[in-house]
Design a protein around this motif. Structure first.
Motif, PDB file in Angstrom:
ATOM      1  N   LEU A   9       0.956  -1.429  -0.050  1.00  0.00           N
ATOM      2  CA  LEU A   9      -0.182  -0.022  -0.032  1.00  0.00           C
ATOM      3  C   LEU A   9       0.785   1.176  -0.090  1.00  0.00           C
ATOM      4  O   LEU A   9       0.495   2.270  -0.381  1.00  0.00           O
ATOM      5  N   GLN A  10       1.974   0.983   0.493  1.00  0.00           N
ATOM      6  CA  GLN A  10       3.233   2.312   0.509  1.00  0.00           C
ATOM      7  C   GLN A  10       2.602   3.375   1.217  1.00  0.00           C
ATOM      8  O   GLN A  10       2.849   4.633   0.734  1.00  0.00           O
ATOM      9  N   ILE A  11       1.947   3.151   2.317  1.00  0.00           N
ATOM     10  CA  ILE A  11       1.430   4.294   3.084  1.00  0.00           C
ATOM     11  C   ILE A  11       2.475   4.606   4.073  1.00  0.00           C
ATOM     12  O   ILE A  11       2.409   5.483   5.066  1.00  0.00           O
ATOM     13  N   ILE A  12       3.423   3.866   4.387  1.00  0.00           N
ATOM     14  CA  ILE A  12       4.737   4.316   5.137  1.00  0.00           C
ATOM     15  C   ILE A  12       5.800   3.845   4.308  1.00  0.00           C
ATOM     16  O   ILE A  12       5.732   2.993   3.390  1.00  0.00           O
ATOM     17  N   ASN A  13       6.963   4.443   4.692  1.00  0.00           N
ATOM     18  CA  ASN A  13       8.243   4.218   4.020  1.00  0.00           C
ATOM     19  C   ASN A  13       9.073   3.255   4.793  1.00  0.00           C
ATOM     20  O   ASN A  13       9.867   2.354   4.079  1.00  0.00           O
ATOM     21  N   THR A  14       9.099   3.240   6.123  1.00  0.00           N
ATOM     22  CA  THR A  14       9.725   2.174   7.153  1.00  0.00           C
ATOM     23  C   THR A  14       8.749   1.829   8.113  1.00  0.00           C
ATOM     24  O   THR A  14       7.661   2.423   8.323  1.00  0.00           O
ATOM     25  N   ALA A  15       9.196   0.571   8.753  1.00  0.00           N
ATOM     26  CA  ALA A  15       8.201   0.051   9.685  1.00  0.00           C
ATOM     27  C   ALA A  15       7.841   0.902  10.837  1.00  0.00           C
ATOM     28  O   ALA A  15       6.843   1.110  11.401  1.00  0.00           O
ATOM     29  N   PRO A  16       8.882   1.593  11.400  1.00  0.00           N
ATOM     30  CA  PRO A  16       8.686   2.289  12.419  1.00  0.00           C
ATOM     31  C   PRO A  16       7.870   3.584  12.276  1.00  0.00           C
ATOM     32  O   PRO A  16       7.244   4.244  13.121  1.00  0.00           O
ATOM     33  N   GLU A  17       7.655   4.061  10.993  1.00  0.00           N
ATOM     34  CA  GLU A  17       6.925   5.124  10.636  1.00  0.00           C
ATOM     35  C   GLU A  17       5.452   4.986  11.020  1.00  0.00           C
ATOM     36  O   GLU A  17       4.711   5.982  10.961  1.00  0.00           O
ATOM     37  N   ILE A  18       5.055   3.647  11.216  1.00  0.00           N
ATOM     38  CA  ILE A  18       3.485   3.507  11.471  1.00  0.00           C
ATOM     39  C   ILE A  18       3.226   4.082  12.831  1.00  0.00           C
ATOM     40  O   ILE A  18       2.054   4.455  12.820  1.00  0.00           O
ATOM     41  N   GLU A  19       4.176   4.074  13.558  1.00  0.00           N
ATOM     42  CA  GLU A  19       3.887   4.632  15.173  1.00  0.00           C
ATOM     43  C   GLU A  19       3.506   6.032  15.035  1.00  0.00           C
ATOM     44  O   GLU A  19       2.188   6.249  15.491  1.00  0.00           O
TER      45      GLU A  19
END
Ligand code: ADP
Length: 499
Positions: A321-331
């Motif tokens: 979906l590319q709604i974040i660039n890296t996993a930690p950005e989800i926070e």
């Protein structure tokens, strides 16, 4: 000051960590290896490459720690479980690529077993009839690889899980390597009887595996062999601990007593509950497995529940979906809204595992309104990790009668503070991350240290466990009440999707 080496051979990489006797890391080195994907559903590793990486990471870690192999009091091994290696004991070369736990090539063969046979296997092993476990992989080698058939006829073949392959090589390989495994790894093969802790004649017959190909089953903590001085350690060091990765994390988290549990948050989640010396058979779709056995002390068993998709759902938001660039950005994205806005996401990408076991389920996002944003979806994804974990832990409590007093956690996702707070609120118990988060590697080091007397007993190890971070449960959180009710409703929407 004593040093202990821990070899952590995982699915994607191999690491060697040097710990001091306080559990502090003094040096480490890590290398990836190739994932071989010959066809859909097949996953293989080159065991020779894994052995090469093992030698390289040992040298690299000793260098980083500025010590010699001879400075180590012992080494322990923890490994990706179920992955199966077959090799030629006269040359030391693998007879085929290792079949990795994720490989599903033997699903059809397992389906062809009679219901009577399946229930015998399940009862004796505590496992499910699934291609993950080693028994059907060994059967595949023996029936489909001509080089294996010849080597077996000529008495040259040895088979085992990755721990066995590495101990054999470290202890001298073709020049007299020792062929052993430990009870935790053996408990993942479909060939070991949970009660006798030995290879079971009936199971060996079912899977057609000759006993003389298999390693001797040892405890998780004893001196199995010494390393070959011509190997990567350059001296004869006791190999003194072996544990499958999830069981090793239990030991690293000091879950030594009945009722203690840990949950590891990675690509998927793995929760284990120590059930003491009792074999608890699950009525809720969990596995029964050996937790650990230290030397001559009583065997501890565990209930195990796994969630297939947790961290990989975060990867899906990032890569697909590319709604974040890296996993930690989800926070930060998830934190930008105060709740999920009514959005629930069940990442049943390949069906649902424990406690549902529904192959016909597929993923859903429900509760969408015109106001829903990617931040709500991000929040729903983190909640899904926590709700799925609660599903499994509730099943464990139902099976064992143990109400969890708290949750001990480790793994990559535990860096996500929001997710851990949600977990505490959804479970209604505190979530605790230890100071030393390398629990998997630490467990094998503990087991090895116990065997050589660096550590006196589990009480000493328990005292070493230190709380690093605690997320306190907010009692009366709506996540635990309405939220969980709606989660269950969302689960219903995933069912019967496949015709
Ligand atoms: P594994 O041992 O299964 O490879 P790790 O323990 O290294 O897993 O954890 C990696 C997983 O955790 C990945 O799936 C990644 O998407 C997820 N992850 C890593 N950091 C975070 C974070 N801050 N928030 C949420 N998920 C994360």
């Amino acid at each position: 000051m004593a040093y202990i080496g821990s070899l952590d051979q995982g699915t994607s990489s191999t690491r060697f960590i040097v710990f001091d006797d306080s559990g502090k890391i003094v040096g480490q080195h890590q290398l990836e290896h190739t994932q071989i994907l010959p066809q859909a559903g097949w996953v293989e590793h080159d065991a020779a490459e894994i052995w090469q990486r093992t030698q390289d990471v040992i040298s690299g870690a000793l260098k980083a720690a500025r010590i010699n192999g001879s400075d180590l009091a012992a080494i322990g091994i923890t490994n990706q479980r179920e992955t199966t290696v077959i090799w030629d004991k006269s040359t030391g070369a693998p007879l085929a690529n290792a079949i990795v736990w994720q490989d599903t090539r033997t699903a059809e063969y397992l389906n062809s077993l009679s219901d009577q046979t399946k229930s015998t296997v399940t009862f004796k092993t505590g496992l499910a009839i699934a291609p993950y476990f080693s028994g059907s992989k060994m059967n595949w080698f023996l029936n489909h690889v001509p080089a294996v058939k010849t080597a077996v006829q000529e008495g040259r073949a040895l088979v085992g899980t990755v721990d066995s392959w590495l101990v054999w090589n470290l202890s001298g390989g073709a020049r007299g390597g020792v062929h052993v495994t430990d009870v935790t790894n053996a408990s993942r093969t479909l060939l070991m009887n949970l009660e006798t802790l030995d290879w079971d004649e009936e199971l060996l017959n079912i899977f057609g595996v000759p006993r003389n190909l298999l390693p001797d089953i040892k405890s998780s903590s004893e001196i199995y062999a010494k390393t070959d001085p011509s190997g990567p350690l350059g001296s004869a060091i006791p190999i003194a601990g072996i544990l499958g990765d999830q069981q090793s994390a239990m030991v690293g988290q000091a879950c030594f007593d009945r009722g203690e549990s840990k949950t590891t948050y990675g690509t998927g989640n793995f929760a284990l509950l120590n059930t003491g010396t009792e074999i608890v058979r699950s009525k809720n779709g969990l596995l029964t497995t050996v937790c650990f056995k230290f030397g001559n002390q009583p065997t501890h068993y565990a209930l195990e529940g796994s969630v297939a998709v947790t961290g990989s759902a975060i990867q899906w938001l990032r890569d697909q979906l590319q709604i974040i660039n890296t996993a930690p950005e989800i926070e930060p994205l998830a934190k930008s809204v105060s709740d999920n806005g009514g959005v629930y996401f069940v990442p049943a990408f390949s069906g649902l595992f424990a406690p549902y076991w529904r192959n016909d389920a597929r993923g859903v996002v429900v509760g969408l309104t015109r106001a829903a944003t990617k931040a709500h979806l991000a929040r729903a994804a983190l909640e899904a990790i926590c709700y799925q974990t609660r599903d499994v832990l509730d099943a464990m409590s139902a099976d064992s009668g143990v109400k969890l007093p708290e949750m001990r956690v480790d793994g990559g996702i535990t860096a996500n503070e929001l997710c851990m707070q949600m977990q505490a609120d959804i479970m209604g118990v505190d979530v605790i991350r230890p100071l030393i988060i390398e629990t998997t590697a630490l467990g094998a080091a503990y087991a090895a240290g116990l065997a050589v007397g660096v550590f006196k007993d589990t009480t000493e190890l328990r005292n070493k466990w230190q709380e690093g971070m605690r997320w306190k449960a907010n009692s009366g959180s709506t996540l635990a009440s309405d939220g969980y009710r709606l989660w269950k409703k969302a689960i219903e929407r995933t069912l019967n999707w496949l015709d």
